[in-house]
Design an enzyme around this catalytic site. Structure first.
Site, PDB file in Angstrom:
ATOM      1  N   LEU A  44      -5.334 -13.207  -0.211  1.00  0.00           N
ATOM      2  CA  LEU A  44      -3.882 -13.096  -0.350  1.00  0.00           C
ATOM      3  C   LEU A  44      -3.136 -13.991   0.628  1.00  0.00           C
ATOM      4  O   LEU A  44      -2.188 -14.680   0.247  1.00  0.00           O
ATOM      5  CB  LEU A  44      -3.455 -11.639  -0.140  1.00  0.00           C
ATOM      6  CG  LEU A  44      -3.666 -10.706  -1.333  1.00  0.00           C
ATOM      7  CD1 LEU A  44      -3.218  -9.304  -0.978  1.00  0.00           C
ATOM      8  CD2 LEU A  44      -2.896 -11.203  -2.550  1.00  0.00           C
ATOM      9  N   SER A 285     -10.188   4.778  -2.090  1.00  0.00           N
ATOM     10  CA  SER A 285      -8.848   4.480  -1.606  1.00  0.00           C
ATOM     11  C   SER A 285      -8.222   5.643  -0.841  1.00  0.00           C
ATOM     12  O   SER A 285      -8.371   6.807  -1.203  1.00  0.00           O
ATOM     13  CB  SER A 285      -7.947   4.118  -2.784  1.00  0.00           C
ATOM     14  OG  SER A 285      -6.605   4.045  -2.368  1.00  0.00           O
ATOM     15  N   ARG A 338      -5.594   6.752   9.619  1.00  0.00           N
ATOM     16  CA  ARG A 338      -7.028   6.648   9.363  1.00  0.00           C
ATOM     17  C   ARG A 338      -7.883   6.981  10.584  1.00  0.00           C
ATOM     18  O   ARG A 338      -8.925   7.612  10.464  1.00  0.00           O
ATOM     19  CB  ARG A 338      -7.351   5.228   8.871  1.00  0.00           C
ATOM     20  CG  ARG A 338      -6.785   4.963   7.502  1.00  0.00           C
ATOM     21  CD  ARG A 338      -6.909   3.517   7.101  1.00  0.00           C
ATOM     22  NE  ARG A 338      -6.462   3.333   5.722  1.00  0.00           N
ATOM     23  CZ  ARG A 338      -6.433   2.165   5.102  1.00  0.00           C
ATOM     24  NH1 ARG A 338      -6.827   1.071   5.734  1.00  0.00           N
ATOM     25  NH2 ARG A 338      -6.013   2.072   3.852  1.00  0.00           N
ATOM     26  N   HIS A 409     -14.217  -0.651   8.358  1.00  0.00           N
ATOM     27  CA  HIS A 409     -13.367  -1.167   7.293  1.00  0.00           C
ATOM     28  C   HIS A 409     -12.628  -2.447   7.697  1.00  0.00           C
ATOM     29  O   HIS A 409     -13.037  -3.535   7.331  1.00  0.00           O
ATOM     30  CB  HIS A 409     -12.370  -0.073   6.891  1.00  0.00           C
ATOM     31  CG  HIS A 409     -11.442  -0.452   5.785  1.00  0.00           C
ATOM     32  ND1 HIS A 409     -11.877  -0.994   4.596  1.00  0.00           N
ATOM     33  CD2 HIS A 409     -10.085  -0.368   5.673  1.00  0.00           C
ATOM     34  CE1 HIS A 409     -10.840  -1.219   3.802  1.00  0.00           C
ATOM     35  NE2 HIS A 409      -9.744  -0.868   4.439  1.00  0.00           N
ATOM     36  N   ARG A 443      -4.575   0.154  11.914  1.00  0.00           N
ATOM     37  CA  ARG A 443      -3.720  -0.260  10.791  1.00  0.00           C
ATOM     38  C   ARG A 443      -3.439   0.915   9.876  1.00  0.00           C
ATOM     39  O   ARG A 443      -4.358   1.629   9.473  1.00  0.00           O
ATOM     40  CB  ARG A 443      -4.393  -1.375   9.985  1.00  0.00           C
ATOM     41  CG  ARG A 443      -3.567  -1.798   8.768  1.00  0.00           C
ATOM     42  CD  ARG A 443      -4.205  -2.943   8.026  1.00  0.00           C
ATOM     43  NE  ARG A 443      -5.448  -2.593   7.374  1.00  0.00           N
ATOM     44  CZ  ARG A 443      -5.546  -1.973   6.193  1.00  0.00           C
ATOM     45  NH1 ARG A 443      -4.448  -1.584   5.560  1.00  0.00           N
ATOM     46  NH2 ARG A 443      -6.717  -1.733   5.655  1.00  0.00           N
ATOM     47  N   LEU A 449      -2.236  -5.605   2.695  1.00  0.00           N
ATOM     48  CA  LEU A 449      -1.670  -6.450   1.643  1.00  0.00           C
ATOM     49  C   LEU A 449      -0.281  -6.920   2.042  1.00  0.00           C
ATOM     50  O   LEU A 449       0.101  -8.068   1.781  1.00  0.00           O
ATOM     51  CB  LEU A 449      -1.613  -5.674   0.322  1.00  0.00           C
ATOM     52  CG  LEU A 449      -2.948  -5.157  -0.221  1.00  0.00           C
ATOM     53  CD1 LEU A 449      -2.736  -4.387  -1.523  1.00  0.00           C
ATOM     54  CD2 LEU A 449      -3.917  -6.309  -0.449  1.00  0.00           C
TER      55      LEU A 449
END
Length: 645
Positions: A44, A285, A338, A409, A443, A449
């Site tokens: 991206l 997800s 997270r 991750h 994060r 994204l």
């Protein structure tokens, strides 16, 4: 020695980016045609940057080690992308997105960069809608939002469970248009092997054609690295197998500083490890935590029976279930950040309440939401994710609770960059996950994204142009210059050294061994003793690698094992730096959890007096690094202990 200058514009945080754009230097259209930009990476961040520079009129060369940009790991981002549009009218704003991001990163990110990210987030959604990205919509036709961890508002835009793929297709279409127009030249199956420096500036790269094995030289007035993160230093991670740190590491050896390498994210909702021969892990997800409830058995005897296969999850009655996130964090429940959710799962499993054959799993249960909303609604929201889980685990998640466990991750650390996303090497810019700038120590979900597209579409087109305004008199350089020749010689010597070893162990053998050391000593719970031992083990393993690795084939042909060997050699150095940074940071914050530094409730215990800085490491020699510090100053936000209760 390079001094760290973050180049943060003056003025209130909400006006810094506007002030920067108002006073930046521009390049006129005729001069843009004289300037070349190299972009390494086609995810991206890379694809959006290359498309934007092509649209502006610059000459762009973009390098992809895959056969197509559509294989970039960005497609694996499932849950969504954040923006502060406040369509649900639930109290969101640019400031709240900024604050949630800064708080979620445990106050270890640069304030000005985070605010800019929140500020440009809304433009990203408009850009992607214009490109035809099929975001989910409500019955009335407006874009739909859902919740993600670390926020009490719904600000995440999504396309079922394949948001990353759809956004990448949008960026890929914009990139393809510029390729067709001749503004961008694509080099598929080419991997950057080294950075070329001329008079202290980044002026090109050495790339290897992965099909023929040929080394090639490329010039650019500026170089942009958008090559993703370094999670695969742990071997088992949610990253694609090809994801690596080599471009960043070679840039570091040329003078780029590496910032906060110990800030690695452990994602709480991953399918647990199920065998010794597994090559990667599969992410479920975070969006599933909107409607799924996480629990373990309340009784140890029930957990033990479950591990033995005598008691299934559905057999445990409601009153004997411990919804531990809802119990410990009532304000945020299953939508805590997270790092918090991952540590809570580890704590329950370490205490003997884990489920599944290994005991290293917790349940993610949709029984209540299916009853409340209907199976068809859950299917509409998460159908492809449920299908993926069933294919891997061979169990129907509509009928049985999912089993999940934390896994490596995302990398919050990366090359140090200033406000302009320029590294400590003049002319070398770094975008997306490859830089450190926006997420601090943790994060928040759906922000990767956002950062990748923000950097590519809305930040680099301004900052790189500002840099190139002083380069319009610099002519294109011949790649016959001695600096290109010397860089190519470095690559040749390294490959020749690797090929000459002809040892007895495969590259994968060493990568797996490194992964075991990293997970055991530098994983979710870190201690001084464990980190010290881990560093010693990594050094020992690196010696064995350089004396006993076996690489079949030849360097001047298609040779996947040689590709892997180059990357694993870099991981063996990167792993040591990661552990060294973790050992140096005597505090717990975000994804960096030192067991010696925790509150009585088991939460992170920061040391703002001594560690409120960005750790920027300079490469001196193999196994030798020098620490530089960028002190973090918060003008607009009160720094305080995170509280999600």
């Amino acid at each position: 020695m390079t001094e760290l200058n973050s180049k943060i514009p003056k003025g209130p945080v909400a006006q810094k980016w506007s002030n920067y754009k108002a006073h930046q230097n521009l390049v006129n259209p005729s001069n843009k045609r004289k300037l070349d930009i190299i972009v390494v990476g086609t995810g991206l961040a890379g694809a959006s940057a290359a498309a934007s520079f092509g649209e502006l009129g610059f000459n762009v060369k973009i390098f992809c080690y895959q056969d197509s940009p559509r294989r970039a790991h960005s497609i694996a981002a499932q849950g969504g992308i954040n923006a502060a549009k406040n369509y649900p009218n639930d109290g969101d704003s640019v400031y709240r997105l900024y604050y949630d991001t800064l708080k979620g990163g445990d106050y270890r990110a640069r304030e000005a960069n985070v605010y800019r990210l929140a500020e440009v987030s809304n433009a990203i959604i408009d850009q992607c809608v214009a490109q035809g990205v099929p975001f989910a919509r409500e019955y009335g036709g407006s874009l739909e939002n859902r919740s993600f961890g670390g926020a009490q508002v719904s600000r995440t835009f999504f396309a079922r469970g394949q948001t990353g793929q759809q956004l990448l297709l949008g960026a890929y279409s914009a990139l393809s248009r510029q390729i067709k127009l001749g503004m961008v030249t694509m080099y598929n199956r080419h991997e950057m092997m080294d950075l070329v420096m001329v008079d202290g500036k980044a002026r090109g790269i050495i790339a290897r054609d992965l099909i023929t094995g040929k080394l090639e030289r490329y010039f650019g007035h500026a170089v942009i690295l958008a090559t993703g993160g370094y999670g695969n230093v742990f071997y088992l991670s949610t990253n694609a197998m090809g994801s690596n740190t080599s471009a960043l590491w070679q840039a570091m050896k040329q003078g780029a500083y590496f910032a906060n390498p110990c800030f690695t994210q452990i994602h709480p909702t991953c399918i647990p490890v199920h065998g010794d021969y597994q090559s990667k892990l599969t992410l479920m997800s975070e969006s599933l935590r909107n409607d799924g409830r996480i629990w373990v058995p309340r009784k140890k005897e029930d957990a033990e029976k479950n591990r033995q296969g005598l008691l299934k999850g559905n057999d445990i009655p409601e009153e004997d279930r411990d919804y531990y996130l809802e119990r410990r964090y009532p304000a945020f429940g299953n939508l805590v950040p997270r790092d918090v959710a991952s540590r809570a799962a580890k704590e329950r499993c370490d205490a003997g309440f884990g489920v599944g054959p290994t005991g290293l799993a917790v349940y993610l249960d949709f029984k209540e939401s299916i009853k409340r909303l209907g199976k068809h609604v859950i299917e509409e929201r998460y159908g492809n994710l449920f299908q993926m889980y069933e294919k891997i685990v061979d169990e129907n998640p509509y009928e049985n609770p999912m089993m999940i466990y934390p896994a490596v991750h995302y990398a919050m650390g990366g090359l140090w960059v200033d406000y302009e996303l320029q590294s400590t090497i003049t002319g070398l810019f770094v975008a997306g996950e490859a830089n450190f700038s926006d997420h601090g120590a943790n994060r928040l979900g759906a922000s990767a994204l956002m950062q990748g597209l923000a950097d590519g579409y809305f930040v680099l087109p301004y900052t790189v142009q500002n840099y190139l305004s002083a380069e319009i008199k610099t002519p294109r350089m011949s790649t016959d210059k001695k600096e290109f020749e010397e860089a190519e010689k470095r690559v040749q010597d390294r490959m020749a050294k690797l090929m000459s070893i002809q040892g007895s162990k495969s590259v994968d053998h060493f990568h797996k061994e490194l992964g075991k050391i990293m997970w055991e000593h530098v994983g979710m719970g870190r201690t001084k003793e464990g980190l010290t031992q881990g560093i010693a083990l990594i050094r020992e393993l690196r010696k064995k690698f350089w004396s006993d690795v076996r690489i079949p084939g030849k360097p001047d042909e298609l040779n996947v094992e040689l590709e892997k060997a180059n990357r694993v050699a870099d991981f063996l150095e990167m792993g040591e730096l990661l552990a060294l940074d973790a050992l140096n940071r005597n505090e717990s914050c975000g994804g960096h959890f030192r067991e010696e530094y925790q509150t009585p409730e088991g939460e992170c215990l920061r040391d703002d007096e001594n560690y409120k800085y960005v750790a920027a490491w300079e490469y001196v020699a193999e196994g030798e690094f020098r620490l530089h510090k960028e002190q973090l100053v918060y003008e607009e936000t009160e720094v305080k202990a995170r509280n999600y209760k």
